[in-house]
Design a protein around this motif. Sequence first.
Motif, short mmCIF file in Angstrom:
data_model
loop_
_atom_site.label_atom_id
_atom_site.label_comp_id
_atom_site.label_asym_id
_atom_site.label_seq_id
_atom_site.Cartn_x
_atom_site.Cartn_y
_atom_site.Cartn_z
N VAL A 244 41.77 28.13 34.66
CA VAL A 244 42.30 28.61 35.94
C VAL A 244 42.69 30.08 35.79
CG1 VAL A 244 44.09 28.37 37.69
CG2 VAL A 244 43.13 26.33 36.60
N ILE A 245 42.11 30.92 36.62
CA ILE A 245 42.43 32.34 36.64
C ILE A 245 43.28 32.61 37.87
CG2 ILE A 245 41.51 34.68 36.66
CD1 ILE A 245 40.83 33.04 34.15
N GLU A 246 44.56 32.90 37.65
CA GLU A 246 45.49 33.13 38.75
C GLU A 246 45.30 34.53 39.34
OE1 GLU A 246 49.57 31.77 37.73
OE2 GLU A 246 48.66 31.28 35.80
N PRO A 247 45.88 34.78 40.53
CA PRO A 247 45.76 36.13 41.13
C PRO A 247 46.26 37.21 40.19
CG PRO A 247 46.66 34.59 42.72
CD PRO A 247 46.60 33.85 41.42
N PHE A 248 47.42 36.99 39.58
CA PHE A 248 47.96 37.96 38.62
C PHE A 248 49.02 37.25 37.80
CE2 PHE A 248 51.17 41.45 37.75
CZ PHE A 248 50.48 41.93 36.65
N ASN A 249 48.80 37.20 36.50
CA ASN A 249 49.76 36.58 35.60
C ASN A 249 49.94 37.51 34.42
OD1 ASN A 249 51.24 35.10 33.79
ND2 ASN A 249 49.97 33.25 33.89
N PRO A 250 51.03 38.30 34.39
CA PRO A 250 51.20 39.31 33.34
C PRO A 250 51.35 38.71 31.95
CG PRO A 250 53.19 39.11 34.67
CD PRO A 250 52.13 38.31 35.37
N SER A 251 51.68 37.42 31.87
CA SER A 251 51.86 36.80 30.55
C SER A 251 50.63 36.02 30.11
CB SER A 251 53.08 35.86 30.58
OG SER A 251 52.88 34.81 31.52
N PHE A 252 49.52 36.10 30.88
CA PHE A 252 48.32 35.35 30.53
C PHE A 252 47.76 35.82 29.19
CE2 PHE A 252 43.70 34.88 30.46
CZ PHE A 252 43.53 33.55 30.82
N ASP A 253 47.43 34.86 28.34
CA ASP A 253 46.80 35.16 27.05
C ASP A 253 45.50 34.39 26.93
OD1 ASP A 253 48.46 37.02 25.64
OD2 ASP A 253 49.95 35.44 25.45
N ALA A 254 44.50 35.04 26.38
CA ALA A 254 43.24 34.36 26.11
C ALA A 254 43.45 33.40 24.95
CB ALA A 254 42.15 35.37 25.79
N ILE B 65 38.27 28.07 37.80
CA ILE B 65 38.90 28.17 39.11
C ILE B 65 39.43 29.60 39.25
CG2 ILE B 65 40.59 27.20 40.70
CD1 ILE B 65 38.44 25.22 39.72
N VAL B 66 38.82 30.38 40.11
CA VAL B 66 39.20 31.79 40.28
C VAL B 66 40.04 31.90 41.56
CG1 VAL B 66 38.38 34.14 40.50
CG2 VAL B 66 37.08 32.49 39.15
N ASP B 67 41.35 32.11 41.39
CA ASP B 67 42.27 32.10 42.51
C ASP B 67 42.62 33.53 42.92
OD1 ASP B 67 44.25 31.72 44.33
OD2 ASP B 67 45.63 30.65 43.01
N ASP B 68 41.90 34.06 43.90
CA ASP B 68 42.16 35.40 44.46
C ASP B 68 42.41 36.45 43.39
OD1 ASP B 68 41.82 35.99 47.11
OD2 ASP B 68 43.63 34.94 47.74
N ILE B 69 41.49 36.51 42.43
CA ILE B 69 41.66 37.45 41.31
C ILE B 69 41.61 38.90 41.77
CG2 ILE B 69 39.20 37.54 40.74
CD1 ILE B 69 40.01 37.60 37.80
N GLU C 147 25.94 32.67 33.80
CA GLU C 147 26.10 32.07 32.48
C GLU C 147 25.91 30.54 32.59
OE1 GLU C 147 26.59 30.64 29.04
OE2 GLU C 147 26.61 32.83 29.21
N LYS C 148 25.03 30.00 31.78
CA LYS C 148 24.67 28.58 31.89
C LYS C 148 25.84 27.64 31.62
CE LYS C 148 19.81 29.24 30.69
NZ LYS C 148 18.71 28.90 29.74
N LEU C 149 26.80 28.08 30.81
CA LEU C 149 27.93 27.22 30.45
C LEU C 149 28.97 27.12 31.56
CD1 LEU C 149 28.56 28.48 26.81
CD2 LEU C 149 27.84 26.16 27.42
N PHE C 150 28.96 28.07 32.49
CA PHE C 150 30.05 28.18 33.44
C PHE C 150 29.66 27.70 34.84
CE2 PHE C 150 31.82 32.07 30.96
CZ PHE C 150 32.29 31.21 29.97
N ARG C 151 30.64 27.12 35.52
CA ARG C 151 30.56 26.87 36.95
C ARG C 151 31.85 27.41 37.57
NH1 ARG C 151 26.50 26.06 34.88
NH2 ARG C 151 25.08 24.28 35.03
N MET C 152 31.72 28.16 38.66
CA MET C 152 32.89 28.82 39.23
C MET C 152 33.20 28.28 40.62
SD MET C 152 33.16 32.84 38.30
CE MET C 152 31.55 33.27 38.92
N LEU C 153 34.49 27.99 40.83
CA LEU C 153 34.99 27.66 42.16
C LEU C 153 35.98 28.77 42.53
CD1 LEU C 153 35.02 25.72 44.52
CD2 LEU C 153 36.82 24.42 43.38
N VAL C 154 35.56 29.65 43.43
CA VAL C 154 36.35 30.84 43.78
C VAL C 154 37.15 30.54 45.04
CG1 VAL C 154 36.23 33.28 44.36
CG2 VAL C 154 34.58 32.31 42.75
N LEU C 155 38.47 30.78 44.96
CA LEU C 155 39.38 30.56 46.09
C LEU C 155 39.90 31.90 46.57
CD1 LEU C 155 41.53 27.76 44.40
CD2 LEU C 155 39.42 27.46 45.71
#
Length: 732
Positions: A82-92, A441-445, A467-475
């Motif tokens: 899940v990719i949030e709109p903005f999360n300053p503490s997000f770590d890969a 899940i891409v949430d208003d990135i 990318e063949k490995l990925f499927r994206m649901l963009v919100l």
Amino acid sequence: MNKLKVNLINCYGISGLSHEFDFSQVRANIIYAPNGIMKTSLSNTFSQLSNGEEPKEKLFNRKVSCDIDIDGERIKPEEILVIEPFNPSFDAKNLSSLLVNTEKKKRYDLLYKSILESKKSLIIELNNLSKIKKNDIESVFCSDVGCRDIFEAVRWLQLSDLANASYNELQYQHIFDDKVLALLSEQEVITCIEEYINRYNELISTSSLFKKDVFSPSKATAISLLLKKESFFEAEHKVILNGRDIIVDSHELFDSIFEAEKRELLSDPRLKVINQKLLTGVASVKVFQSILEKYPEIAAELSDINNFKKVIWCTYYLEKKEIFDNLLSLFDANKQELEAIENEAKLEETLWYQTVDVFKERFHVPFTLDVESHINTILGTAAPNIVFKFASESEGDIKFDRGQLTSLDVLSVGERRAMYLLYVIFEFKARQANGQRTIIIVDDIADSFDYKNKYAIIEYLKEMAEEKLFRMLVLTHNFDFYRTFQSRVLTDSSKRSASYIAQKELDKSISLLNGGDNYVSNPFDFWRRNFSNNPAVIVAMIPFVRNLIEYREGTSSNGYLLLTSLLHIKINMDDVKRNTRNLRLSDLEVVISSTINNLSFSPMVDKSCLVVDYIYDTANDLCETPVVNEVRLENKVSLSIAIRLKAEDFLWSKISDKSNINGMQTGKLYDRYISEFCSPPSDEEKMIKNVLGQVILMTPENIHINSFMYEPLMDLSVYHLISLYQSVCKLN
């Protein structure tokens, strides 16, 4: 990963949602969700599942049901990102895989495996002895003995003679607890320690067995252990001790003589008094107090805490010598080849550099990036620590880790968001490197980014969608982003099957309407082609054509003024044809056809009908329709126009001042009404004021579609407009 099936009940704000997303034609689907419909709730649901937890319903504690399958199988936590709109503490989470050269790590790990296993065994033993946390043991050990790594530290222990076997049961964490060290630094306690040591040394100097700075009680313990280990007395050797006539011929006799001397030394009345004062000084630290009572001789060590720490580590070495020595032997046996691989790693480029290059190509920030402990990170033996470097011609480069940079608060909001995107890109690249198939899940990135960066994000999402490995649901709740994503990422053939608009139904459940048709992505073209007999489109064309006339001829042209009389109730006009109640559909057709070529009404349309009545009839029909499509822009424009006209009809019928109004007519009519009837307002007038206030608040933007930007209408529910229209009708 072609079919994502979602069935949700009471998941956060989603009371019900059932849908199957199809990724067979294109690997990305997009949902436009007006504010408050479902976007954040859907994102939170997937986020909980990615953490191995179930979603919740926080307000009413209702029963939750969540079934999400991918190709018929329950989706796994590791398959969700899940990719949030903005999360300053997000770590890969998988960042380390970007920095590891797979082939070198494989060779390195093969050599290092036995070393790591030996090191792990040693740390377990040291944890049992010291009670220091396992994760902290290595750093504490190396720091205390002044070595850069655990191998140098063990080598130092081998050469040291500070061990005291009588301390083998002492636990480091209890002796060198922060509270204990703080107390030992107090002047009163320091004075007690000095008194104790002075008296202790006086007693040592009078002993026939011990000698200050040469042979202490701890040395005697060490000698005893050595004699036992080497079977000294079993070989019928004997020992003569200074000041003793007896010949010592057994371990038991040797130990008893030294223990008696030690007891006599520690039982000195003056020493006991000083020791009692010392105990009183640290009485609040109960564990250390009990240690001091059991081992009073450690008081002599407290004058040099750093040395005492080394004594304890040396004592642990004496206790677990074989495990320490085994670790160092394994390291020395493989050291040469390990160093050769590490030297190769110094020059190694990994996916890290590729990721940073991707970031630099797309975003402009005032810093460059690097990794500390480069070699160990590339070889996978240390966690990566990213550092941000800022260049200065006068002061030179300065660098900060991410925590320091955040605390300094020197980056702009845009730069912080860019830094967040950097970590998002890390996670994408890492999952690619690991071969991890993922539903993203891409949430208003792109929310709150400028247009340049917004387009850069869309282009990068397009790459990820390939990318063949990925499927994206963009919100998203940004309609401009929605349409841009459609045009740049989705193909013409996939728009219909891969783009949706969320609609909240009357039962509060969520429906996903098809959002790929032309009446969504290009509604004005749809209006032009479906103009002739669609009442809602005919009404919605009024402000659209009025805008075209304004751009072409200005606001004083006859066509512009006539259409203005269909967006406001105009009375007492000098030109009777500009009075709203005199305008018929035939008049409207003339203006539209003269502005847009080849547009005319169908023969089925009664052109003699008053336009205002036609607008009201259209709105009434929409109100009576069981389900009104949220996506159809013409329905919302028609309702908005009808709401304003009904409101102005009511206001004109009530106020005494009937003089004409130029500009901002609805607002000025409202002001006339308030000044005449609402000071102070009755309960009925409060209700009227509330309804009219809603009209004033929302209709200008919904009707005037300035520059053809119509996102405000997409955010507004058609059912809200129906409800407001019905409320205004009741006023009349």
